[in-house]
Design a protein around this motif. Structure first.
Motif, PDB file in Angstrom:
ATOM      1  N   GLU A 124       0.841  -1.208   0.000  1.00 20.79           N
ATOM      2  CA  GLU A 124       0.000   0.000   0.000  1.00 20.79           C
ATOM      3  C   GLU A 124       0.875   1.256   0.000  1.00 20.79           C
ATOM      4  O   GLU A 124       1.858   1.345   0.735  1.00 20.79           O
ATOM      5  N   GLN A 125       0.517   2.228  -0.821  1.00 21.90           N
ATOM      6  CA  GLN A 125       1.271   3.468  -0.901  1.00 21.90           C
ATOM      7  C   GLN A 125       0.422   4.635  -0.415  1.00 21.90           C
ATOM      8  O   GLN A 125      -0.806   4.571  -0.416  1.00 21.90           O
ATOM      9  N   VAL A 126       1.100   5.682  -0.008  1.00 20.40           N
ATOM     10  CA  VAL A 126       0.419   6.910   0.388  1.00 20.40           C
ATOM     11  C   VAL A 126       1.082   8.056  -0.380  1.00 20.40           C
ATOM     12  O   VAL A 126       2.310   8.143  -0.450  1.00 20.40           O
ATOM     13  N   SER A 127       0.275   8.905  -0.977  1.00 23.00           N
ATOM     14  CA  SER A 127       0.808   9.969  -1.826  1.00 23.00           C
ATOM     15  C   SER A 127       1.385  11.100  -0.985  1.00 23.00           C
ATOM     16  O   SER A 127       1.009  11.301   0.178  1.00 23.00           O
ATOM     17  N   ASN A 128       2.277  11.869  -1.603  1.00 18.95           N
ATOM     18  CA  ASN A 128       2.823  13.057  -0.942  1.00 18.95           C
ATOM     19  C   ASN A 128       1.717  14.061  -0.638  1.00 18.95           C
ATOM     20  O   ASN A 128       1.751  14.754   0.385  1.00 18.95           O
ATOM     21  N   GLU A 129       0.721  14.142  -1.531  1.00 17.23           N
ATOM     22  CA  GLU A 129      -0.391  15.066  -1.318  1.00 17.23           C
ATOM     23  C   GLU A 129      -1.167  14.689  -0.052  1.00 17.23           C
ATOM     24  O   GLU A 129      -1.550  15.569   0.735  1.00 17.23           O
ATOM     25  N   THR A 130      -1.377  13.391   0.143  1.00 20.19           N
ATOM     26  CA  THR A 130      -2.085  12.939   1.337  1.00 20.19           C
ATOM     27  C   THR A 130      -1.258  13.203   2.585  1.00 20.19           C
ATOM     28  O   THR A 130      -1.792  13.645   3.615  1.00 20.19           O
ATOM     29  N   ILE A 131       0.034  12.949   2.517  1.00 24.58           N
ATOM     30  CA  ILE A 131       0.907  13.217   3.660  1.00 24.58           C
ATOM     31  C   ILE A 131       0.863  14.690   4.037  1.00 24.58           C
ATOM     32  O   ILE A 131       0.734  15.046   5.219  1.00 24.58           O
ATOM     33  N   ASN A 132       0.947  15.563   3.042  1.00 26.38           N
ATOM     34  CA  ASN A 132       0.897  16.999   3.318  1.00 26.38           C
ATOM     35  C   ASN A 132      -0.440  17.414   3.914  1.00 26.38           C
ATOM     36  O   ASN A 132      -0.497  18.272   4.805  1.00 26.38           O
ATOM     37  N   ALA A 133      -1.516  16.799   3.432  1.00 24.87           N
ATOM     38  CA  ALA A 133      -2.840  17.111   3.986  1.00 24.87           C
ATOM     39  C   ALA A 133      -2.941  16.632   5.435  1.00 24.87           C
ATOM     40  O   ALA A 133      -3.481  17.343   6.297  1.00 24.87           O
ATOM     41  N   ILE A 134      -2.439  15.450   5.703  1.00 24.12           N
ATOM     42  CA  ILE A 134      -2.438  14.919   7.073  1.00 24.12           C
ATOM     43  C   ILE A 134      -1.688  15.862   8.006  1.00 24.12           C
ATOM     44  O   ILE A 134      -2.170  16.222   9.092  1.00 24.12           O
ATOM     45  N   THR A 170      -0.990  19.020   7.573  1.00 31.53           N
ATOM     46  CA  THR A 170      -1.678  20.305   7.673  1.00 31.53           C
ATOM     47  C   THR A 170      -2.734  20.268   8.771  1.00 31.53           C
ATOM     48  O   THR A 170      -2.826  21.183   9.613  1.00 31.53           O
ATOM     49  N   HIS A 171      -3.531  19.211   8.783  1.00 30.27           N
ATOM     50  CA  HIS A 171      -4.584  19.095   9.800  1.00 30.27           C
ATOM     51  C   HIS A 171      -4.002  18.798  11.181  1.00 30.27           C
ATOM     52  O   HIS A 171      -4.485  19.328  12.191  1.00 30.27           O
ATOM     53  N   ALA A 172      -2.974  17.970  11.245  1.00 25.17           N
ATOM     54  CA  ALA A 172      -2.357  17.638  12.533  1.00 25.17           C
ATOM     55  C   ALA A 172      -1.779  18.867  13.207  1.00 25.17           C
ATOM     56  O   ALA A 172      -1.778  18.973  14.443  1.00 25.17           O
ATOM     57  N   ALA A 173      -1.308  19.821  12.405  1.00 24.23           N
ATOM     58  CA  ALA A 173      -0.673  21.023  12.948  1.00 24.23           C
ATOM     59  C   ALA A 173      -1.656  21.964  13.633  1.00 24.23           C
ATOM     60  O   ALA A 173      -1.238  22.965  14.231  1.00 24.23           O
ATOM     61  N   TYR A 174      -2.945  21.663  13.601  1.00 23.93           N
ATOM     62  CA  TYR A 174      -3.903  22.446  14.368  1.00 23.93           C
ATOM     63  C   TYR A 174      -3.861  22.094  15.852  1.00 23.93           C
ATOM     64  O   TYR A 174      -4.629  22.661  16.645  1.00 23.93           O
ATOM     65  N   ALA A 175      -2.983  21.187  16.237  1.00 25.55           N
ATOM     66  CA  ALA A 175      -2.805  20.855  17.654  1.00 25.55           C
ATOM     67  C   ALA A 175      -2.382  22.099  18.428  1.00 25.55           C
ATOM     68  O   ALA A 175      -1.702  22.978  17.885  1.00 25.55           O
ATOM     69  N   PRO A 176      -2.750  22.185  19.695  1.00 24.45           N
ATOM     70  CA  PRO A 176      -2.309  23.332  20.497  1.00 24.45           C
ATOM     71  C   PRO A 176      -0.845  23.197  20.897  1.00 24.45           C
ATOM     72  O   PRO A 176      -0.280  22.100  20.892  1.00 24.45           O
ATOM     73  N   SER A 177      -0.242  24.326  21.224  1.00 27.82           N
ATOM     74  CA  SER A 177       1.119  24.333  21.774  1.00 27.82           C
ATOM     75  C   SER A 177       1.282  25.589  22.610  1.00 27.82           C
ATOM     76  O   SER A 177       0.540  26.565  22.449  1.00 27.82           O
TER      77      SER A 177
END
Length: 203
Positions: free
Chosen positions: A20-30, A32-39
Motif C-alpha cells: 500500500e502506498q500513500v501519496s505526498n499530497e495525502t501526507i501533506n494534507a495529514i 496540515t490538519h495535525a498542525a492544528y494541535a495546540p502548543s
C-alpha cells in the motif's frame, strides 16, 4: 460512525499492507490538519521527517529492534522537537502576518508571553518540548485515521543511529517514530483502568 466511536477506535496497529502506498499530497494534507494541535503560546515546536522508501525503511527497522511494521508501513513519520521554534520574535511576526493581532498590540502581547515564560521557563526546554510535540503526535494519530490509515507510536529505537543515517540535525530532540499504513490486522482491544481509579471530582 459517531465522533466518540471514532476517537475510541484508535488502536496501535503493527501489521500493515507492505504494498500500500500513500501519496505526498495525502501526507501533506495529514500534516496540515495535525498542525492544528495546540502548543505553548502557539510556538509549534515540531519537526517531521517522513520516510517512504522501502530500502531506507529496512535500515530504519534495524535501528528499531527489527520491528517489522517499520518496513511494511506505507510511510514512517519521524517526529522531533525543535527548541529553536521557541523564538519570541518569530511567533510575534507570524501572529502579525496572519492578523492574529495588530501592531499596536505587540508590546502587550510580547510582555505577556515574557511574563509567562518567567513563571514557566521549563516550557521552552525539553519538558515543554515533549509536552507540545506530544499534543501534536496525538492529534496526528487521529488525523491519520480520518484519512483511512492506521499507525503505531514507537519509542524503542536507536534515535542517534536514525538521525545519523538520515542526516537529521542533532539539535533536534527525538520524540516519536510513527509507522503509518493500511492495517492487515487490527490492534489490540483497549483495556484501561476504570475512571474511579484515576480521577476524582471535587465539588
Amino acid at each position: 460512525m459517531k465522533p466518540l466511536e471514532f476517537l475510541d477506535g484508535r488502536a496501535s496497529v503493527r501489521n500493515f499492507d507492505p504494498v500500500e502506498q500513500v501519496s505526498n499530497e495525502t501526507i501533506n494534507a495529514i500534516l496540515t490538519h495535525a498542525a492544528y494541535a495546540p502548543s505553548s503560546n502557539n510556538f509549534q515546536p515540531w519537526k517531521v521527517f517522513v520516510v517512504k522508501n522501502k530500502e531506507k525503511q529496512r535500515i530504519l527497522k534495524e535501528f528499531s529492534a527489527n520491528q517489522q511494521q517499520v518496513e511494511d508501513a506505507s510511510a514512517v513519520f519521524l517526529i522531533f522537537g525543535d527548541k529553536s521554534a521557541y523564538n519570541l520574535k518569530k511567533i510575534m511576526d507570524f501572529n502579525l502576518k496572519n492578523q492574529i493581532f495588530h501592531t499596536d498590540e505587540l508590546p502587550e502581547k510580547m510582555e505577556r508571553v515574557k511574563t509567562y515564560l518567567r513563571l514557566h521557563p521549563e516550557d521552552i526546554e525539553n519538558e515543554g518540548l515533549r509536552f507540545d510535540t506530544g499534543l501534536f503526535c496525538m492529534n496526528l494519530m487521529h488525523v491519520i485515521r480520518a484519512f483511512g490509515y492506521d499507525s503505531v507510536p514507537m519509542r524503542g529505537a536507536s534515535f542517534d543511529k536514525i538521525m545519523d543515517f538520515l542526516e537529521i540535525p542533532t539539535s533536534l530532540e527525538p520524540i516519536l517514530i510513527l509507522p503509518v499504513g493500511k492495517a492487515t490486522k487490527q490492534g489490540f482491544p483497549h483495556l484501561r483502568y476504570s475512571v474511579d481509579e484515576f480521577s476524582e471530582i471535587i465539588e
